[in-house]
Design an enzyme around this catalytic site. Structure first.
Site, PDB file in Angstrom:
ATOM      1  N   PRO A  23      -3.676   0.266  19.000  1.00  0.00           N
ATOM      2  CA  PRO A  23      -3.384  -0.136  17.615  1.00  0.00           C
ATOM      3  C   PRO A  23      -3.625   0.954  16.555  1.00  0.00           C
ATOM      4  CG  PRO A  23      -5.160  -1.470  18.572  1.00  0.00           C
ATOM      5  CD  PRO A  23      -4.755  -0.502  19.585  1.00  0.00           C
ATOM      6  N   TYR A  72       4.044   6.545   9.880  1.00  0.00           N
ATOM      7  CA  TYR A  72       3.200   5.393   9.553  1.00  0.00           C
ATOM      8  C   TYR A  72       4.011   4.312   8.826  1.00  0.00           C
ATOM      9  CZ  TYR A  72      -1.101   2.859   8.454  1.00  0.00           C
ATOM     10  OH  TYR A  72      -2.092   1.892   8.386  1.00  0.00           O
ATOM     11  N   HIS A 128       0.844  -1.202   0.000  1.00  0.00           N
ATOM     12  CA  HIS A 128       0.000   0.000   0.000  1.00  0.00           C
ATOM     13  C   HIS A 128       0.875   1.247   0.000  1.00  0.00           C
ATOM     14  CE1 HIS A 128      -4.275  -1.424   1.317  1.00  0.00           C
ATOM     15  NE2 HIS A 128      -3.709  -2.286   0.474  1.00  0.00           N
ATOM     16  N   TYR A 142      -8.934   5.555   8.118  1.00  0.00           N
ATOM     17  CA  TYR A 142      -9.002   5.896   9.545  1.00  0.00           C
ATOM     18  C   TYR A 142     -10.002   7.047   9.666  1.00  0.00           C
ATOM     19  CZ  TYR A 142      -4.654   3.311  10.423  1.00  0.00           C
ATOM     20  OH  TYR A 142      -3.699   2.328  10.537  1.00  0.00           O
ATOM     21  N   LYS A 202       1.406   0.046  15.237  1.00  0.00           N
ATOM     22  CA  LYS A 202       2.813  -0.037  15.673  1.00  0.00           C
ATOM     23  C   LYS A 202       3.149  -1.259  16.531  1.00  0.00           C
ATOM     24  CE  LYS A 202       4.122   3.362  13.405  1.00  0.00           C
ATOM     25  NZ  LYS A 202       4.553   2.824  12.109  1.00  0.00           N
TER      26      LYS A 202
END
Ligand code: FAS
Ligand code: PHB
Length: 396
Positions: A293, A385, A72, A201, A297
């Site tokens: 979460p 990220y 991704h 998100y 990580k």
């Protein structure tokens, strides 16, 4: 029985460390209290940072990941009905993340361990670690009613938050840092095509939503729920209805629903213990730290610790660098705290906090507007990220 490194725990930390050390010709023994099926039955992480992907490739266990995993190059945020793309690769000079479930990583590592012939003993109990301040610690355990005793050079505590390793360090040595979040995540796994090509998100007044995936035919969704909720109260139907209420029209109409393969509620906690080593015992992964979460990580910080411990032990055994042994904790913690920060930041940014003051809610909204409305803000999200770089060990 004697070996060089005893690894307690056959989760991703223990198995990855075992594989890397075995490949380097270092003798290891892995001890696991559950059965392989039980370990594989735990549905957890889904996103691998670029560093973790590199480590799995270095360990020689990435063939299936590279064939079946999904690379991704971006992720999406959603708030006030607006969808904000975060072009990860564009903002980080080409880095990406891999969508490949922790269950599959663990399966690949288990198979590699088995083919290597290196010992991994499942179903052990009463694991005890002694003499960790000496240069030959001992680990005793029970298997099939027999008590076994192993002497070794080092013990790697890869036994998770509820393991025995952290408890072995005298309490007066440890400093614990913890923040417990006032909500949980209700997660569902279903064999339905993901609602979106990239992860989403989302902040919503009814609560946070995460639309994730395991493959092009298997979805993973999470809803923020109060800590009072019980998973038995959530039928599949209720889950899908609530998810649709928290998604904008164009997505809720696209959503393919189906029977859940797994459904569970996870409480959210931020936790770090310092130091991450004592004598010849090293704490790795969830044995030393826990993150909410939201930043993806947890598994990746476990891999980060493994990276440092593996390289330090190789330097010790292959180049006599005993001086590096005492560097593990600080090296690992430098990166752990940045992972904790990002996870804390993402959780604060996207969740609904009932008890926040009106001013604090305005600050939270301003944070969303700034971080998701500026290239500088998107860049800081992207570089955290995909995973911050590992410090080099060999050049220390
Ligand atoms: P683990 O807990 O995975 O493994 C420790 C192993 O040690 C276990 O197999 C245990 O049985 C064994 N053990 C414990 N005590 C022992 C003893 N005394 N003797 C022998 N063996 C012992 N991370 C993410 O990145 N994304 C997510 O979405 C995500 N979701 C999560 C959901 C839940 C419910 C949980 C609990 C965690 C989640 N995590 C997530 C974090 C998770 O993936 C961990 O970071 C990851 O499992 C860490 O791996 P280990 O350090 O190997 O610990
Ligand atoms: C998951 O797919 O389980 C997942 C993905 C990203 C997260 C947390 C969980 O931040």
């Amino acid at each position: 029985m004697k070996t060089q490194v005893v690894i307690i725990g056959a989760g991703p930390s223990g198995l990855l460390l075992g594989q890397l050390l075995h490949n380097a010709g270092i003798q290891t023994l892995i001890l696991e209290r559950q059965t392989p099926d039980y370990v594989l039955g735990r549905i957890r992480a889904g996103i691998l940072e670029s560093g973790t992907v590199g480590l799995l490739r270095e360990a020689g266990v990435a063939k299936r990941m590279d064939a079946e995993g999904l690379v991704h190059h971006g992720v999406e945020f959603l708030f006030n009905g607006k969808r904000i793309p975060v072009p990860l690769s564009e903002l980080t000079g080409g880095k990406s993340v891999m969508v490949y479930g922790q269950t599959e990583v663990t399966r690949d590592l288990m198979e590699a361990r088995q083919s290597s012939g290196a010992p991994a003993i499942y179903g052990v109990s009463d694991v005890r670690i002694d003499d960790i301040k000496s240069d030959s610690p001992t680990v005793t355990f029970t298997k099939g009613g027999e008590t076994c005793r192993v002497t070794c050079d080092f013990v790697a505590g890869c036994d998770g938050f509820h393991g025995v390793s952290r408890q072995t360090i005298p309490r007066e040595i440890l400093r614990e840092y913890e923040s417990v979040w006032p909500f949980g995540w209700l997660g569902m796994l279903a064999d339905t095509p993901p609602v979106n090509s990239e992860l989403i998100y989302a902040h919503h007044e009814r609560g946070f939503v995460l639309c994730s995936q395991r493959s092009l035919t298997r979805s993973r969704y999470y809803l923020q729920v109060p800590l009072t909720e019980k998973v038995e109260q959530w039928s599949d139907e209720r889950f899908w209805q609530e998810l649709k209420r928290r998604l904008p029209e164009d997505l809720s109409q696209k959503l393919v629903t189906g029977h859940s393969l797994e459904k569970s509620i996870a409480p959210l906690r931020s936790y770090v213990v310092e130091p991450m080593q004592y004598g010849r015992l090293f704490l790795v992964g969830d044995a030393a730290h826990i993150v909410p979460p939201t930043g993806a990580k947890g598994l990746n910080l476990a891999a980060s610790d493994v990276n440092y411990l593996w390289r330090i032990l190789c330097q010790y055994y292959q180049h006599g660098r005993a001086d590096l042994l005492d560097r593990y904790s600080q090296l690992a913690l430098n990166r752990v705290w940045k992972g904790e920060r990002f996870s804390w930041f993402m959780t604060h940014l996207l969740h609904d906090f009932q008890d926040k003051s009106e001013f604090d809610k305005k600050m939270q909204e301003a944070d969303r507007q700034y971080y998701l409305g500026s290239r500088a803000g998107l860049t800081t999200i992207a570089e955290n990220y995909v995973g911050l770089p590992y410090e080099a060990v060999e050049s220390l």
